[in-house]
Scaffold this motif. Structure first.
Motif, mmCIF file in Angstrom:
data_model
loop_
_atom_site.group_PDB
_atom_site.id
_atom_site.type_symbol
_atom_site.label_atom_id
_atom_site.label_comp_id
_atom_site.label_asym_id
_atom_site.label_seq_id
_atom_site.Cartn_x
_atom_site.Cartn_y
_atom_site.Cartn_z
ATOM 1 N N UNK A 20 0.742 -0.841 0.046
ATOM 2 C CA UNK A 20 0.058 0.102 -0.024
ATOM 3 C C UNK A 20 0.941 1.644 -0.242
ATOM 4 N N UNK A 21 1.726 1.311 0.765
ATOM 5 C CA UNK A 21 2.897 2.374 0.862
ATOM 6 C C UNK A 21 3.511 2.683 -0.856
ATOM 7 N N UNK A 22 3.970 1.558 -1.441
ATOM 8 C CA UNK A 22 4.687 2.285 -2.631
ATOM 9 C C UNK A 22 3.237 2.034 -3.335
ATOM 10 N N UNK A 23 2.102 1.722 -3.794
ATOM 11 C CA UNK A 23 1.405 2.391 -4.569
ATOM 12 C C UNK A 23 0.481 3.649 -4.456
ATOM 13 N N UNK A 24 0.797 3.842 -2.910
ATOM 14 C CA UNK A 24 0.019 5.363 -2.829
ATOM 15 C C UNK A 24 1.079 6.371 -2.968
ATOM 16 N N UNK A 25 2.382 5.726 -3.271
ATOM 17 C CA UNK A 25 3.734 6.755 -3.825
ATOM 18 C C UNK A 25 2.965 7.282 -5.706
ATOM 19 N N UNK A 26 2.505 5.805 -6.108
ATOM 20 C CA UNK A 26 2.568 5.683 -7.036
ATOM 21 C C UNK A 26 1.654 6.448 -7.607
ATOM 22 N N UNK A 27 0.724 6.860 -6.641
ATOM 23 C CA UNK A 27 -0.593 7.658 -7.165
ATOM 24 C C UNK A 27 -1.753 6.122 -7.429
ATOM 25 N N UNK A 28 -1.665 5.006 -7.117
ATOM 26 C CA UNK A 28 -2.614 4.054 -7.458
ATOM 27 C C UNK A 28 -3.726 3.441 -6.123
ATOM 28 N N UNK A 29 -4.950 2.546 -5.950
ATOM 29 C CA UNK A 29 -5.420 2.692 -5.292
ATOM 30 C C UNK A 29 -4.407 2.048 -4.674
ATOM 31 N N UNK A 30 -5.334 2.062 -2.957
ATOM 32 C CA UNK A 30 -4.641 1.399 -1.663
ATOM 33 C C UNK A 30 -5.489 0.313 -1.143
ATOM 34 N N UNK A 31 -5.184 -0.787 -0.446
ATOM 35 C CA UNK A 31 -6.221 -2.018 0.039
ATOM 36 C C UNK A 31 -6.262 -0.484 1.666
ATOM 37 N N UNK A 32 -6.052 -0.122 1.859
ATOM 38 C CA UNK A 32 -6.016 0.987 3.397
ATOM 39 C C UNK A 32 -4.915 2.646 3.092
#
Length: 356
Positions: A20-32
């Motif tokens: 989730x951390x790296x997905x958020x860094x890339x602006x992608x959807x996260x689980x939480x």
């Protein structure tokens, strides 16, 4: 190249890329919404004080086993979504042989400040071998973290330059600004040298397995936008450009930088850290939108009790609702007297409130 780079996606090991951390860094959807805290590895934890008992701060940074243990402590205790490597922004300066010490209650103190062109001779390029213990600590930490990403970091050129010129912490930055304004060529050369040192330090951590990096410009809030644009931004940009080819997310954070957010974003950050002074929706507007943000609960709220912490955390989450990506963090570092249990409960609250 180290083994970790054999299978990568978006610049990091494939096993971590979906966190989730790296997905958020890339602006992608996260689980939480992912959570980590600046200074989460450190003085607020009793296990940290026990581990470092009798060991000077800088010595602990150069002991791989100890740096690894300290980095892991908040991950075990709080369940945060990323670890931040335990180190200090002056570590690469110490590795160069600069005579400095971190004095309790004061901070880094430089024995011989950099004030003249001759003083620049002490700032030689950083060879990766000079920080071999740091690379070893990163490797050991990554091996222990499993699926939790590790954030490497370095001090930004302006903040490191200010420590070097002032000789320690300052409220006025009079010597720093005297050089900026009165000896601009000397200032630019100083900034270029520090930028090169910071870039090598970040690349060492990335090569050893860090999945993201953060550039701390703790003192940039002392600058006007014009001064930042003309005298600081080029050096910070060169640091970000030096690690761009690795593909790892790059975070930029400063304190008191509400007027500089757009410029700090332009320096090359993929994620902009925001202190507690500017709501995240307003920060996004100032930056121009389209970029993930990190922040920004006021650290002092943690002393006000759980109900107040939840109220203010909810406010941060509401402010972040329209962002392309959000990493929950404090608006600065964890304070030494913070109750560790309050941090653990805050992580759980953010996770519960944002579960998709």
């Amino acid at each position: 190249m180290s083994d970790h780079s054999a299978t990568v996606r978006n610049g990091v090991p494939a096993a971590l890329a979906d966190s989730d951390f790296l997905r958020a860094c890339r602006g992608e959807p996260v689980r939480r919404t992912p959570v980590w805290f600046m200074r989460q590895a450190g003085r607020s934890l009793p296990e940290y004080r026990e581990a470092r008992r009798g060991v000077p701060m800088l010595e602990s940074c150069f002991r791989p086993d100890l740096a690894t243990e300290i980095t892991l402590q908040p991950v075990r205790r709080h369940g945060v979504d990323a670890a931040v490597f335990f180190s200090d922004i002056v570590v690469p300066l110490k590795a160069l042989g600069i005579e400095l010490d971190i004095k309790p209650g004061v901070g880094p103190v430089i024995e011989k400040p950099v004030r003249t062109r001759a003083d620049l001779d002490r700032l030689v390029p950083l060879d990766p071998g000079m920080v071999a213990p740091i690379a070893e600590a990163v490797r050991l930490t990554v091996a222990e973290l499993g699926g939790t990403p590790l954030i490497g970091f370095a001090g930004a050129p302006f903040t490191l330059a200010s420590y070097l010129v002032e000789g320690g912490p300052s409220r006025t930055y009079e010597n720093t600004k005297a050089m900026m304004y009165g000896a601009p060529e000397l200032w630019r050369e100083l900034m270029e040298r520090i930028a090169g040192i910071a870039a090598v330090f970040l690349n060492v951590q990335i090569e050893a397995g860090a999945s993201a990096v953060q550039l701390f410009d703790s003192w940039a809030g002392a600058l006007s936008p014009r001064d930042y644009r003309e005298l600081v931004l080029p050096a910070s940009r060169s640091v970000f450009e030096a690690v761009a080819a690795t593909g790892v997310p790059r975070i930029h954070f400063g304190v008191g930088t509400g007027e500089l957010l757009r410029l700090m974003s332009e320096a090359g950050a993929d994620v902009v850290g925001v202190d507690w002074r500017v709501p995240l929706d307003e920060a996004s507007r100032r930056i121009g939108g389209g970029k993930p943000l990190q922040g920004n609960l006021d650290s002092t709220v943690l002393f006000a009790g759980d109900e107040v912490v939840r109220e203010h955390a909810r406010r941060v989450l509401d402010d972040a609702a329209g962002l392309p990506g959000h990493i929950f963090n404090l608006g600065h570092g964890v304070m030494p007297n913070t109750d560790p249990e309050a941090l653990t409960r805050l992580v759980a609250y953010v996770h519960e409130q944002t579960e998709r």
